[in-house]
Scaffold this motif. Structure first.
Motif, PDB file in Angstrom:
ATOM      1  N   ARG A 170       0.151  10.054  -6.364  1.00  0.00           N
ATOM      2  CA  ARG A 170      -0.301   9.300  -5.192  1.00  0.00           C
ATOM      3  C   ARG A 170      -1.818   9.151  -5.169  1.00  0.00           C
ATOM      4  NH1 ARG A 170       3.473  12.728  -3.263  1.00  0.00           N
ATOM      5  NH2 ARG A 170       1.999  13.948  -2.033  1.00  0.00           N
ATOM      6  N   GLU A 171      -2.531   9.977  -5.932  1.00  0.00           N
ATOM      7  CA  GLU A 171      -3.992   9.866  -6.001  1.00  0.00           C
ATOM      8  C   GLU A 171      -4.441   8.961  -7.149  1.00  0.00           C
ATOM      9  OE1 GLU A 171      -5.745  13.732  -6.174  1.00  0.00           O
ATOM     10  OE2 GLU A 171      -5.040  14.273  -4.179  1.00  0.00           O
ATOM     11  N   LEU A 172      -3.866   9.145  -8.328  1.00  0.00           N
ATOM     12  CA  LEU A 172      -4.283   8.380  -9.502  1.00  0.00           C
ATOM     13  C   LEU A 172      -3.605   7.020  -9.595  1.00  0.00           C
ATOM     14  CD1 LEU A 172      -4.251  11.223 -12.184  1.00  0.00           C
ATOM     15  CD2 LEU A 172      -6.229  10.301 -10.936  1.00  0.00           C
ATOM     16  N   PHE A 228       4.830   5.896  -1.095  1.00  0.00           N
ATOM     17  CA  PHE A 228       6.146   6.518  -0.958  1.00  0.00           C
ATOM     18  C   PHE A 228       6.254   7.636  -1.982  1.00  0.00           C
ATOM     19  CE2 PHE A 228       6.740   2.194   0.550  1.00  0.00           C
ATOM     20  CZ  PHE A 228       7.438   2.393   1.734  1.00  0.00           C
ATOM     21  N   LYS A 229       6.956   8.682  -1.631  1.00  0.00           N
ATOM     22  CA  LYS A 229       7.214   9.759  -2.590  1.00  0.00           C
ATOM     23  C   LYS A 229       8.329   9.354  -3.550  1.00  0.00           C
ATOM     24  CE  LYS A 229       5.587  13.516   0.307  1.00  0.00           C
ATOM     25  NZ  LYS A 229       5.943  14.718   1.047  1.00  0.00           N
ATOM     26  N   LEU A 230       9.372   8.728  -3.026  1.00  0.00           N
ATOM     27  CA  LEU A 230      10.544   8.406  -3.839  1.00  0.00           C
ATOM     28  C   LEU A 230      10.607   6.924  -4.168  1.00  0.00           C
ATOM     29  CD1 LEU A 230      13.303  10.452  -1.983  1.00  0.00           C
ATOM     30  CD2 LEU A 230      11.947  11.139  -3.973  1.00  0.00           C
ATOM     31  N   LEU A 231      10.989   6.615  -5.404  1.00  0.00           N
ATOM     32  CA  LEU A 231      11.244   5.222  -5.767  1.00  0.00           C
ATOM     33  C   LEU A 231      12.336   4.636  -4.882  1.00  0.00           C
ATOM     34  CD1 LEU A 231      11.164   5.058  -9.681  1.00  0.00           C
ATOM     35  CD2 LEU A 231       9.555   4.052  -8.073  1.00  0.00           C
ATOM     36  N   GLU A 232      13.301   5.460  -4.511  1.00  0.00           N
ATOM     37  CA  GLU A 232      14.396   4.986  -3.659  1.00  0.00           C
ATOM     38  C   GLU A 232      13.873   4.434  -2.335  1.00  0.00           C
ATOM     39  OE1 GLU A 232      16.094   8.193  -6.370  1.00  0.00           O
ATOM     40  OE2 GLU A 232      14.203   7.792  -5.354  1.00  0.00           O
ATOM     41  N   ALA A 233      12.899   5.118  -1.751  1.00  0.00           N
ATOM     42  CA  ALA A 233      12.314   4.656  -0.490  1.00  0.00           C
ATOM     43  C   ALA A 233      11.491   3.389  -0.704  1.00  0.00           C
ATOM     44  CB  ALA A 233      11.450   5.751   0.127  1.00  0.00           C
ATOM     45  N   LEU A 234      10.749   3.326  -1.782  1.00  0.00           N
ATOM     46  CA  LEU A 234       9.974   2.135  -2.114  1.00  0.00           C
ATOM     47  C   LEU A 234      10.895   0.934  -2.293  1.00  0.00           C
ATOM     48  CD1 LEU A 234       7.427   0.596  -3.017  1.00  0.00           C
ATOM     49  CD2 LEU A 234       7.781   1.578  -5.309  1.00  0.00           C
ATOM     50  N   VAL A 235      11.965   1.107  -3.050  1.00  0.00           N
ATOM     51  CA  VAL A 235      12.899   0.018  -3.320  1.00  0.00           C
ATOM     52  C   VAL A 235      13.573  -0.449  -2.027  1.00  0.00           C
ATOM     53  CG1 VAL A 235      15.025  -0.568  -4.549  1.00  0.00           C
ATOM     54  CG2 VAL A 235      13.228   0.674  -5.721  1.00  0.00           C
ATOM     55  N   GLN A 236      13.950   0.489  -1.172  1.00  0.00           N
ATOM     56  CA  GLN A 236      14.567   0.123   0.110  1.00  0.00           C
ATOM     57  C   GLN A 236      13.592  -0.681   0.968  1.00  0.00           C
ATOM     58  OE1 GLN A 236      17.854   0.703   1.355  1.00  0.00           O
ATOM     59  NE2 GLN A 236      17.083  -0.810   2.797  1.00  0.00           N
ATOM     60  N   HIS A 237      12.337  -0.274   1.001  1.00  0.00           N
ATOM     61  CA  HIS A 237      11.330  -0.983   1.796  1.00  0.00           C
ATOM     62  C   HIS A 237      11.114  -2.402   1.258  1.00  0.00           C
ATOM     63  CE1 HIS A 237       8.253  -0.884   4.898  1.00  0.00           C
ATOM     64  NE2 HIS A 237       7.511  -1.606   4.074  1.00  0.00           N
ATOM     65  N   VAL A 246       3.408  -4.353  -0.144  1.00  0.00           N
ATOM     66  CA  VAL A 246       4.174  -3.104  -0.073  1.00  0.00           C
ATOM     67  C   VAL A 246       3.766  -2.168  -1.212  1.00  0.00           C
ATOM     68  CG1 VAL A 246       6.482  -2.068  -0.312  1.00  0.00           C
ATOM     69  CG2 VAL A 246       6.164  -4.128   1.102  1.00  0.00           C
ATOM     70  N   LEU A 247       3.709  -2.706  -2.426  1.00  0.00           N
ATOM     71  CA  LEU A 247       3.414  -1.868  -3.592  1.00  0.00           C
ATOM     72  C   LEU A 247       2.000  -1.325  -3.580  1.00  0.00           C
ATOM     73  CD1 LEU A 247       5.094  -1.193  -6.284  1.00  0.00           C
ATOM     74  CD2 LEU A 247       6.113  -2.905  -4.817  1.00  0.00           C
TER      75      LEU A 247
END
Length: 121
Positions: free
Chosen positions: A23-25, A70-79, A64-65
């Motif tokens: 999340r930092e890099l 997001f911590k999880l790809l699943e949450a990113l994909v849902q959003h 969004v990207l």
């Protein structure tokens, strides 16, 4: 209905991941969208107002990207799916997100999460 607009291999730099360093890099993410909608009117009229403006879709997905975490790809994909379904013409969307850098010992090219969501009545 089988009409679709497909955007493949959109590339963005984002700051998503379970680990703080991810999340930092940040890292590159690759996104595919397969959107189901009725394109018959646009096919007849040849006007942008009768179809989905995929430049607008691209810009919303980019936001969004690049501007959320997001911590999880699943949450990113849902959003992303929720964002795409906010366009009134889209009835269903399949979203695939890939990333290459994972803190997993072993050899492989990518990890990918894919979901399909429909507009709720």
């Amino acid at each position: 209905m089988k009409d679709k607009i497909v955007l493949n291999n959109m590339e963005f730099y984002g700051f998503h991941g379970v680990y703080e360093y991810e999340r930092e890099l940040g890292q590159r993410f690759y996104v595919d969208l397969e959107m189901t909608l009725d394109l018959s009117t646009a096919g007849e009229t040849d006007t942008l107002e009768d179809t989905l403006d995929y430049v607008s879709v691209y810009n919303k997905v980019k936001n969004v990207l690049e501007n959320t975490k997001f911590k999880l790809l699943e949450a990113l994909v849902q959003h992303i799916a929720d964002t795409v379904l906010s366009f009134s013409l889209v009835q269903e969307v399949a979203v695939r997100v890939r990333k290459q850098v994972m803190p997993i010992p072993g050899h492989f090219n990518i990890v990918q999460v894919e979901i399909t969501r429909e507009r709720k009545s």
